[in-house]
Scaffold this active site. Sequence first.
Site, mmCIF file in Angstrom:
data_model
loop_
_atom_site.group_PDB
_atom_site.id
_atom_site.type_symbol
_atom_site.label_atom_id
_atom_site.label_comp_id
_atom_site.label_asym_id
_atom_site.label_seq_id
_atom_site.Cartn_x
_atom_site.Cartn_y
_atom_site.Cartn_z
ATOM 1 C CG ASP A 199 -4.481 -5.024 4.959
ATOM 2 O OD1 ASP A 199 -4.960 -5.207 6.298
ATOM 3 O OD2 ASP A 199 -4.611 -6.131 4.410
ATOM 4 C CG ASP A 203 -0.054 -9.122 6.682
ATOM 5 O OD1 ASP A 203 0.838 -8.568 7.431
ATOM 6 O OD2 ASP A 203 -0.970 -9.149 5.923
ATOM 7 N NE ARG A 301 -3.654 -7.026 12.684
ATOM 8 C CZ ARG A 301 -4.521 -7.350 11.624
ATOM 9 N NH1 ARG A 301 -4.180 -7.638 10.603
ATOM 10 N NH2 ARG A 301 -6.002 -7.378 11.992
#
Length: 470
Positions: A199, A203, A301
Amino acid sequence: MKRVIKWMIWACLAVILSTLPFNQTVHAENNYNLTGFAQGTTGGGVLEETDPAYKKVYNATDLAKALKKGSNVKVIEIMNDLDLGWNELPSSAKTSPFSQHNTPLTHPVLKESGVSKLAIDSFDGLTIFSKNGSKIKHAGIIIKRSKNIIIRNLEFDELWEWDESTKGDYDRNDWDYITIEGASEGVWIDHSTFNKAYDGIVDVKKGSNGVTISWSAFKGDDKGSNSWVTQQINAMEKNKASYPMYGYLRSSAVGLSKNDIIDIAAGQKKSHLIGASSFASDNADLEITLHHNYYENIQDRIPRLRGGNAHAYNIVMNNTGLVEAKNRITSSMSKAIKSKGYHFTVTNNGAISTEGGALLLEKSVIKDVTQPMKNNQKDAADSSYTGKILALDTIYSNDGDTFRGDSTTSGSPLAPEPAPAITFSWNGFSKLPYSYSTDDPANLINQLTASDGAGAGKLNRSVFDWMDTK
């Protein structure tokens, strides 16, 4: 006494460095000092190895004891590589702070090792480091309800597998190397290496703030003969019938070769999601600084911001490998893949700010990134989904053309898309609450890929240096 000797040595070194020519490639120690939104974080402090709060960790059991709530441990030195998959843990470690993560389905190594979650929960003041750049494998770390945390000189690896269950959408396992949540504050991740993950990589969500990630390397798979991705593809190649998506990609309907698939799968899908949920009330509290990081073949990202503030300076995004991989998928192949509901493509985004977030990128290098600056990922006509984003003195090269300048320069290839740009301003303050110095982006790639550049295991430093923040 040891510390006195240490500082005497550094004082002498400072005199020597002051006599060197300005352009000599020697890093002063203050290049590695803590700055950014995590400034002021001290972790567990600088302790003697004989201090009861200093623990040397050689295995999972040692780590479980050190990270147990109420352990009073302040400094953890990782002494060697750690295999932390759920099936690799001894029974003595199968307890909090470890728990079982989502069960692997396809990667031959992970199906044997399993995957663990490792919680750093409710700590106030903790440093985890390795002197030699040790690896942590088969586990994701969750930092929650904690503050004043430092992680340095560690490598994270072997946390990806091929996704058949969600048809390549990678929406099942939720394996990130590090997740910072629960309004944690004051987290510094430094001189670490992050390999391909299922993933995201690191984060930040649920109102966490005061985060700095510095001098770290983020990269996709190296596609070697025994690389992590190659091991996965070789296992499926032997039994295509058990992997419908893979089998279809290899069939005449699509026509991709095994090597094509390795190349396309090698890139890392996501890097940093800052704010997990759209318009969450605590997104306004999010704060992250990224500096002197090297991102290689990362699809998306870098970072992706929802509200709050992000500052990135002296970072490199180098996606040359992604461009080459994307070219292996023809338009007819892409049409055939989509017709079956499969997701197998190459995204190529850079920095993204949405939902009112403020993201400043400066003195950086962006190479072969198709969409370097984005400000809306939902509805370009709805300004509530648009973020503020600004690039200053950044070098952008793509398709043979090179530009150095700002995103606001007329005709700049760094102008944000797809929504009309919003004039940049910070959220909650008029100027950054910390001081910092920048390097010339013209030398940045060489600087970050040098022997003492970004990533784990690059510096030969004492344990005191790794515990110290200045």
